[in-house]
Design a protein around this motif. Sequence first.
Motif, mmCIF file in Angstrom:
data_model
loop_
_atom_site.group_PDB
_atom_site.id
_atom_site.type_symbol
_atom_site.label_atom_id
_atom_site.label_comp_id
_atom_site.label_asym_id
_atom_site.label_seq_id
_atom_site.Cartn_x
_atom_site.Cartn_y
_atom_site.Cartn_z
ATOM 1 N N GLY A 115 0.815 -1.211 0.000
ATOM 2 C CA GLY A 115 0.000 0.000 0.000
ATOM 3 C C GLY A 115 0.846 1.257 0.000
ATOM 4 N N ILE A 116 0.158 2.390 -0.021
ATOM 5 C CA ILE A 116 0.798 3.693 0.023
ATOM 6 C C ILE A 116 0.065 4.545 1.044
ATOM 7 C CG2 ILE A 116 1.565 3.613 -2.383
ATOM 8 C CD1 ILE A 116 -0.806 5.428 -3.086
ATOM 9 N N ILE A 117 0.657 5.689 1.410
ATOM 10 C CA ILE A 117 -0.017 6.620 2.309
ATOM 11 C C ILE A 117 0.237 8.044 1.825
ATOM 12 C CG2 ILE A 117 1.925 6.710 3.946
ATOM 13 C CD1 ILE A 117 -0.307 6.904 6.158
ATOM 14 N N GLN A 118 -0.844 8.817 1.741
ATOM 15 C CA GLN A 118 -0.770 10.212 1.305
ATOM 16 C C GLN A 118 -1.333 11.082 2.428
ATOM 17 O OE1 GLN A 118 -3.258 8.262 -0.978
ATOM 18 N NE2 GLN A 118 -2.507 8.774 -3.004
ATOM 19 N N VAL A 119 -0.627 12.165 2.722
ATOM 20 C CA VAL A 119 -0.985 13.037 3.836
ATOM 21 C C VAL A 119 -1.222 14.447 3.300
ATOM 22 C CG1 VAL A 119 -0.303 13.882 6.114
ATOM 23 C CG2 VAL A 119 0.530 11.649 5.313
ATOM 24 N N GLY A 120 -2.386 15.001 3.610
ATOM 25 C CA GLY A 120 -2.697 16.356 3.183
ATOM 26 C C GLY A 120 -4.199 16.571 3.163
ATOM 27 N N GLY A 159 -7.302 3.796 10.525
ATOM 28 C CA GLY A 159 -7.826 4.805 9.615
ATOM 29 C C GLY A 159 -8.950 4.292 8.743
ATOM 30 N N GLY A 160 -9.107 2.977 8.649
ATOM 31 C CA GLY A 160 -10.216 2.398 7.924
ATOM 32 C C GLY A 160 -11.426 2.141 8.797
ATOM 33 N N LEU A 161 -11.257 2.259 10.105
ATOM 34 C CA LEU A 161 -12.372 2.075 11.046
ATOM 35 C C LEU A 161 -12.983 3.397 11.461
ATOM 36 C CD1 LEU A 161 -10.849 -0.740 13.312
ATOM 37 C CD2 LEU A 161 -12.267 -0.974 11.261
ATOM 38 N N LEU A 162 -12.210 4.452 11.381
ATOM 39 C CA LEU A 162 -12.724 5.806 11.599
ATOM 40 C C LEU A 162 -11.919 6.770 10.737
ATOM 41 C CD1 LEU A 162 -10.633 7.470 13.822
ATOM 42 C CD2 LEU A 162 -11.506 5.623 15.225
ATOM 43 N N ALA A 163 -12.603 7.721 10.134
ATOM 44 C CA ALA A 163 -11.933 8.630 9.200
ATOM 45 C C ALA A 163 -10.945 9.525 9.927
ATOM 46 C CB ALA A 163 -12.967 9.483 8.476
ATOM 47 N N VAL A 164 -9.771 9.697 9.337
ATOM 48 C CA VAL A 164 -8.724 10.525 9.930
ATOM 49 C C VAL A 164 -8.504 11.738 9.040
ATOM 50 C CG1 VAL A 164 -6.322 10.622 10.686
ATOM 51 C CG2 VAL A 164 -7.622 8.485 10.910
ATOM 52 N N PRO A 165 -8.639 12.962 9.564
ATOM 53 C CA PRO A 165 -8.437 14.147 8.728
ATOM 54 C C PRO A 165 -7.031 14.202 8.144
ATOM 55 C CG PRO A 165 -8.583 14.736 11.063
ATOM 56 C CD PRO A 165 -8.974 13.308 10.961
ATOM 57 N N HIS A 166 -6.946 14.663 6.933
ATOM 58 C CA HIS A 166 -5.705 14.779 6.164
ATOM 59 C C HIS A 166 -5.133 13.420 5.760
ATOM 60 C CE1 HIS A 166 -4.631 19.245 6.822
ATOM 61 N NE2 HIS A 166 -5.924 19.053 7.046
ATOM 62 N N LEU A 167 -5.936 12.353 5.935
ATOM 63 C CA LEU A 167 -5.553 11.020 5.463
ATOM 64 C C LEU A 167 -6.738 10.369 4.744
ATOM 65 C CD1 LEU A 167 -3.654 9.650 8.615
ATOM 66 C CD2 LEU A 167 -2.623 10.239 6.434
ATOM 67 N N CYS A 226 -10.253 5.966 3.162
ATOM 68 C CA CYS A 226 -11.273 5.384 2.284
ATOM 69 C C CYS A 226 -10.838 4.018 1.771
ATOM 70 C CB CYS A 226 -11.560 6.319 1.123
ATOM 71 S SG CYS A 226 -12.433 7.838 1.590
ATOM 72 N N ALA A 227 -9.597 3.910 1.330
ATOM 73 C CA ALA A 227 -9.112 2.634 0.802
ATOM 74 C C ALA A 227 -9.033 1.575 1.893
ATOM 75 C CB ALA A 227 -7.746 2.834 0.147
ATOM 76 N N LYS A 228 -8.583 1.957 3.080
ATOM 77 C CA LYS A 228 -8.485 0.989 4.175
ATOM 78 C C LYS A 228 -9.867 0.567 4.681
ATOM 79 C CE LYS A 228 -3.989 0.480 4.759
ATOM 80 N NZ LYS A 228 -3.315 -0.828 4.622
ATOM 81 N N ALA A 229 -10.863 1.465 4.610
ATOM 82 C CA ALA A 229 -12.229 1.082 4.973
ATOM 83 C C ALA A 229 -12.735 -0.006 4.035
ATOM 84 C CB ALA A 229 -13.145 2.302 4.930
ATOM 85 N N THR A 242 -17.296 11.323 18.166
ATOM 86 C CA THR A 242 -15.970 11.073 17.594
ATOM 87 C C THR A 242 -15.708 11.979 16.398
ATOM 88 O OG1 THR A 242 -16.162 8.751 18.257
ATOM 89 C CG2 THR A 242 -14.420 9.306 16.694
ATOM 90 N N THR A 243 -16.719 12.122 15.550
ATOM 91 C CA THR A 243 -16.578 12.989 14.376
ATOM 92 C C THR A 243 -16.361 14.442 14.793
ATOM 93 O OG1 THR A 243 -17.968 11.520 13.073
ATOM 94 C CG2 THR A 243 -17.673 13.768 12.237
ATOM 95 N N ARG A 244 -17.081 14.874 15.824
ATOM 96 C CA ARG A 244 -16.912 16.252 16.300
ATOM 97 C C ARG A 244 -15.508 16.467 16.861
ATOM 98 N NH1 ARG A 244 -22.809 17.064 19.319
ATOM 99 N NH2 ARG A 244 -24.013 17.408 17.386
ATOM 100 N N LEU A 245 -14.988 15.483 17.582
ATOM 101 C CA LEU A 245 -13.632 15.606 18.119
ATOM 102 C C LEU A 245 -12.607 15.643 16.984
ATOM 103 C CD1 LEU A 245 -13.835 13.158 21.164
ATOM 104 C CD2 LEU A 245 -13.712 15.659 21.236
ATOM 105 N N SER A 246 -12.816 14.808 15.962
ATOM 106 C CA SER A 246 -11.909 14.829 14.812
ATOM 107 C C SER A 246 -11.973 16.166 14.083
ATOM 108 C CB SER A 246 -12.259 13.689 13.847
ATOM 109 O OG SER A 246 -12.010 12.433 14.439
ATOM 110 N N THR A 247 -13.164 16.769 14.078
ATOM 111 C CA THR A 247 -13.317 18.087 13.468
ATOM 112 C C THR A 247 -12.466 19.125 14.183
ATOM 113 O OG1 THR A 247 -15.564 17.544 12.769
ATOM 114 C CG2 THR A 247 -14.978 19.881 12.844
ATOM 115 N N LEU A 248 -12.448 19.039 15.516
ATOM 116 C CA LEU A 248 -11.611 19.953 16.294
ATOM 117 C C LEU A 248 -10.133 19.739 16.001
ATOM 118 C CD1 LEU A 248 -13.418 19.852 19.767
ATOM 119 C CD2 LEU A 248 -13.446 21.714 18.099
ATOM 120 N N VAL A 249 -9.734 18.469 15.902
ATOM 121 C CA VAL A 249 -8.339 18.163 15.586
ATOM 122 C C VAL A 249 -7.963 18.743 14.229
ATOM 123 C CG1 VAL A 249 -6.723 16.291 15.058
ATOM 124 C CG2 VAL A 249 -8.267 16.091 17.020
ATOM 125 N N ALA A 250 -8.875 18.602 13.247
ATOM 126 C CA ALA A 250 -8.586 19.069 11.895
ATOM 127 C C ALA A 250 -8.319 20.565 11.850
ATOM 128 C CB ALA A 250 -9.750 18.711 10.965
#
Length: 324
Positions: free
Chosen positions: A93-98, A146-154, A159-162, A263-271
């Motif tokens: 696999g590969i990983i892209q960050v942004g 990252g496939g079990l919960l969406a991670v911002p900037h990943l 999506c692919a890991k989900a 969880t989504t709201r907390l990730s929003t704050l992190v983003a």
Amino acid sequence: MSDLEGLSAVVTGGSRGLGLLIARELADRGCRVTAAARDPHELDEAAELLRTRAGVEVRTAVCDVRDREAVRKLMADAARDTGSVDVVIGNAGIIQVGPVGAVGADEFRSAMDSIFFGALNTSLEALPHLRRSSTGGRLALIGSIGGLLAVPHLLPYSCAKAAVAALAEGLHEEQARYGITVTAVHPGLMRTGSAPVHALFGGDAEREFAWFSAIAGLPLLSMDAERAAARIVNAVERRRTRIVLTPVARAGAKFHGLAPVLTTRLSTLVARFLPEGGAPSGLVEGQDLAGPARTARSRLRRLAGVLNERAADRFNQRGRAASG
């Protein structure tokens, strides 16, 4: 004695990082291992590294898992040369960050091709061989927290890991009747050394590199890659359905299952604390970033940087020329 002793195993993405360590762990337990990857030079270096530093021998095979015909040949050759295919680990696999605006649709396609379709091709071509295994085949697909919960900037990676997570779960359900077990592996952050070398960064690449490499290297947030490989092989040997690695990843997965909105709201704050991005302008590989991207401003970041660089040298992320 390990239940894996004498079995034939194929590991995709096996030339460096986690795949290399899984190949070593399987060989240590008596498997006849075929390590597959795209780069023949990395494969040669990996084989030499395992031979001289770990005392194990592995077969190598050049294979791009995006190419189903190439994967078909990989499995057929492994079965011919070792007598069977009993264990398959889909790790490539590969990983892209942004931020999503900076990575663009092409990066999503690239992630799906390498991660999901790579896992799908590996699974489809492995299953006929695994059904013929005298011990009952074992297949493991490497997903991610990252496939079990969406991670911002990943997002391309998530999506692919989900999709890999759904594939592993569905295959486990369908293949049980044939004596095949499918293990879904969902690691959290691991110190494989990939972040400072092979991860791809978009948008404000230097700042993206800084935050991602920091959390990927910190001991409290990330896991030692050798320990992770051992636990993954344990799960495959014991025919576990699913394993989530690192306490942080397990807590995140459970919390998301119980309270997805929160969880989504907390990730929003992190983003909001992550760098803003611009239009897609191409991704930069970690090893090509220098200067401010690698200048740590705190002791924790310096520690993370040191651990990442050591892992990169030890696990063939740069090749033997760098690791001595």
